[in-house]
Design a protein around this motif. Structure first.
Motif, PDB file in Angstrom:
ATOM      1  N   ASP A 238      20.265  15.704  50.890  1.00 38.41           N
ATOM      2  CA  ASP A 238      20.121  16.189  52.259  1.00 38.41           C
ATOM      3  C   ASP A 238      21.241  15.585  53.090  1.00 38.41           C
ATOM      4  N   VAL A 239      21.566  16.231  54.213  1.00 40.38           N
ATOM      5  CA  VAL A 239      22.604  15.710  55.103  1.00 40.38           C
ATOM      6  C   VAL A 239      22.272  14.296  55.554  1.00 40.38           C
ATOM      7  N   LEU A 240      20.996  13.967  55.715  1.00 36.45           N
ATOM      8  CA  LEU A 240      20.590  12.638  56.167  1.00 36.45           C
ATOM      9  C   LEU A 240      20.923  11.549  55.149  1.00 36.45           C
ATOM     10  N   ASP A 241      21.280  11.944  53.926  1.00 35.40           N
ATOM     11  CA  ASP A 241      21.664  10.972  52.908  1.00 35.40           C
ATOM     12  C   ASP A 241      23.149  10.629  52.952  1.00 35.40           C
ATOM     13  N   LEU A 242      23.924  11.271  53.807  1.00 29.05           N
ATOM     14  CA  LEU A 242      25.375  11.090  53.809  1.00 29.05           C
ATOM     15  C   LEU A 242      25.868   9.808  54.483  1.00 29.05           C
ATOM     16  N   PRO A 243      25.242   9.297  55.545  1.00 32.98           N
ATOM     17  CA  PRO A 243      25.763   8.085  56.186  1.00 32.98           C
ATOM     18  C   PRO A 243      25.966   6.950  55.184  1.00 32.98           C
ATOM     19  N   GLY A 244      27.108   6.246  55.356  1.00 34.98           N
ATOM     20  CA  GLY A 244      27.481   5.184  54.440  1.00 34.98           C
ATOM     21  C   GLY A 244      28.381   5.655  53.320  1.00 34.98           C
ATOM     22  N   SER A 245      28.538   6.965  53.156  1.00 36.62           N
ATOM     23  CA  SER A 245      29.407   7.527  52.125  1.00 36.62           C
ATOM     24  C   SER A 245      30.751   7.938  52.723  1.00 36.62           C
ATOM     25  N   ALA A 246      31.729   8.132  51.857  1.00 35.05           N
ATOM     26  CA  ALA A 246      33.040   8.649  52.272  1.00 35.05           C
ATOM     27  C   ALA A 246      32.965  10.168  52.271  1.00 35.05           C
ATOM     28  N   VAL A 247      32.946  10.761  53.453  1.00 35.91           N
ATOM     29  CA  VAL A 247      32.743  12.209  53.587  1.00 35.91           C
ATOM     30  C   VAL A 247      33.764  12.768  54.565  1.00 35.91           C
ATOM     31  N   SER A 248      34.545  13.735  54.135  1.00 31.90           N
ATOM     32  CA  SER A 248      35.527  14.397  54.994  1.00 31.90           C
ATOM     33  C   SER A 248      34.835  15.369  55.943  1.00 31.90           C
ATOM     34  N   ILE A 249      35.245  15.340  57.217  1.00 29.04           N
ATOM     35  CA  ILE A 249      34.735  16.348  58.166  1.00 29.04           C
ATOM     36  C   ILE A 249      35.885  17.078  58.871  1.00 29.04           C
ATOM     37  N   GLY A 250      37.118  16.857  58.406  1.00 28.09           N
ATOM     38  CA  GLY A 250      38.250  17.586  58.978  1.00 28.09           C
ATOM     39  C   GLY A 250      39.077  16.738  59.921  1.00 28.09           C
ATOM     40  N   GLU A 251      40.304  17.160  60.109  1.00 23.20           N
ATOM     41  CA  GLU A 251      41.232  16.450  60.982  1.00 23.20           C
ATOM     42  C   GLU A 251      40.866  16.601  62.449  1.00 23.20           C
ATOM     43  N   PRO A 252      41.193  15.602  63.282  1.00 15.71           N
ATOM     44  CA  PRO A 252      41.063  15.790  64.736  1.00 15.71           C
ATOM     45  C   PRO A 252      41.883  17.003  65.179  1.00 15.71           C
ATOM     46  N   GLY A 253      41.319  17.815  66.040  1.00 17.22           N
ATOM     47  CA  GLY A 253      42.008  19.018  66.489  1.00 17.22           C
ATOM     48  C   GLY A 253      41.658  20.257  65.698  1.00 17.22           C
ATOM     49  N   SER A 254      40.859  20.093  64.651  1.00 19.36           N
ATOM     50  CA  SER A 254      40.506  21.246  63.821  1.00 19.36           C
ATOM     51  C   SER A 254      39.126  21.774  64.196  1.00 19.36           C
ATOM     52  N   GLY A 255      38.937  23.071  64.032  1.00 21.20           N
ATOM     53  CA  GLY A 255      37.631  23.664  64.223  1.00 21.20           C
ATOM     54  C   GLY A 255      36.637  23.152  63.200  1.00 21.20           C
TER      55      GLY A 255
END
Length: 255
Positions: A127-144
């Protein structure tokens, strides 16, 4: 002395109208400049590929140049439109809220931009709630991509800082085993995403709160990725994945 009969007057008026119309047509027949600039995103991404197809058709039809400007993504594109540095841009739907402050018009909806929560196949995350503490990409600043990931994270009350390496390009999942996942908002046929999923080393997490997220933001809607869309042997995803999606749009400056 010439006699101005009603018939002659009508003819003269019609000639004047025709000459005026021809003059207006002549002055405005070719309003397009010799070169337009369209802001896309990364050169390896779907926006740039799509803009390349637009460029090919535009130049063949008009005989004029369309220059592609690679950028970090939608929010940079809005700023470039604002500054008058580009004429056209492809934006993610989440950026439409920013478009309200710019002198632009939406020309066309292009394709769905689907939120993919990608994790490694051996990840314990369910679940998404399991992601904190992991290395997870969410995109560059300035990106949609980063903005739409932010909408998702804020819904689950997860801070960006709780995800290590969150500015890394999601494509690094293919080469860096320390990167554990990514939140990728893109078209279903994004080449980089398809290569990742075709490898069989990754899976997609569903969004149990998809309907609530869609209700909270007008630019999102509930979306289902069908079973086997990315691969059939074995099926990936093995069952339909409920998520949310926005829309990619083509916009232009009003001038």
């Amino acid at each position: 002395m010439r006699t101005w009969t009603p018939h002659r007057l009508v003819v003269l008026v019609l000639v004047a109208v025709i000459l005026t119309s021809v003059g207006v047509w002549w002055a405005t027949r070719d309003a397009l400049p010799d070169r337009l600039i369209i802001a896309t995103a990364h050169e390896t991404g779907l926006y740039h590929k799509l803009a390349g197809a637009i460029e090919e058709r535009y130049e063949a039809r008009t005989g004029k140049d369309l220059e592609l400007r690679a950028t970090r993504g939608s929010w940079e594109n809005v700023d470039l439109l604002d500054a008058g540095e580009v004429d056209l841009a492809i934006l993610q739907g989440t950026a439409l809220e920013e478009v309200g402050r710019t002198n632009v018009a939406v020309l066309a909806a292009l394709h769905p931009e689907v939120v993919h929560v990608v994790v490694r196949s051996n990840s314990a995350a369910g679940d998404v709630l399991d992601l904190p503490g992991s290395a997870v990409s969410i995109g560059e600043p300035g990106s949609g991509m980063r903005e739409s990931a932010g909408v998702l994270l804020r819904h689950y009350r997860i801070r960006n800082e709780e995800l290590a390496r969150n500015e890394a390009p999601f494509e690094e999942l293919a080469t860096d085993p320390t990167l554990e996942g990514a939140i990728v908002t893109t078209g279903l046929d994004n080449p980089g995403l398809c290569r990742l999923l075709d490898s069989g080393e990754f899976r997609l997490l569903p969004l149990g709160d998809a309907a609530a997220i869609a209700l909270s933001r007008p630019t999102f809607e509930v979306f289902e990725i069908p079973r086997g869309f990315y691969d059939e042997r074995p099926a990936l995803p093995p069952q339909p994945v409920t998520t949310v999606a926005t829309t990619a749009v083509l916009v232009a400056r009003l001038d």
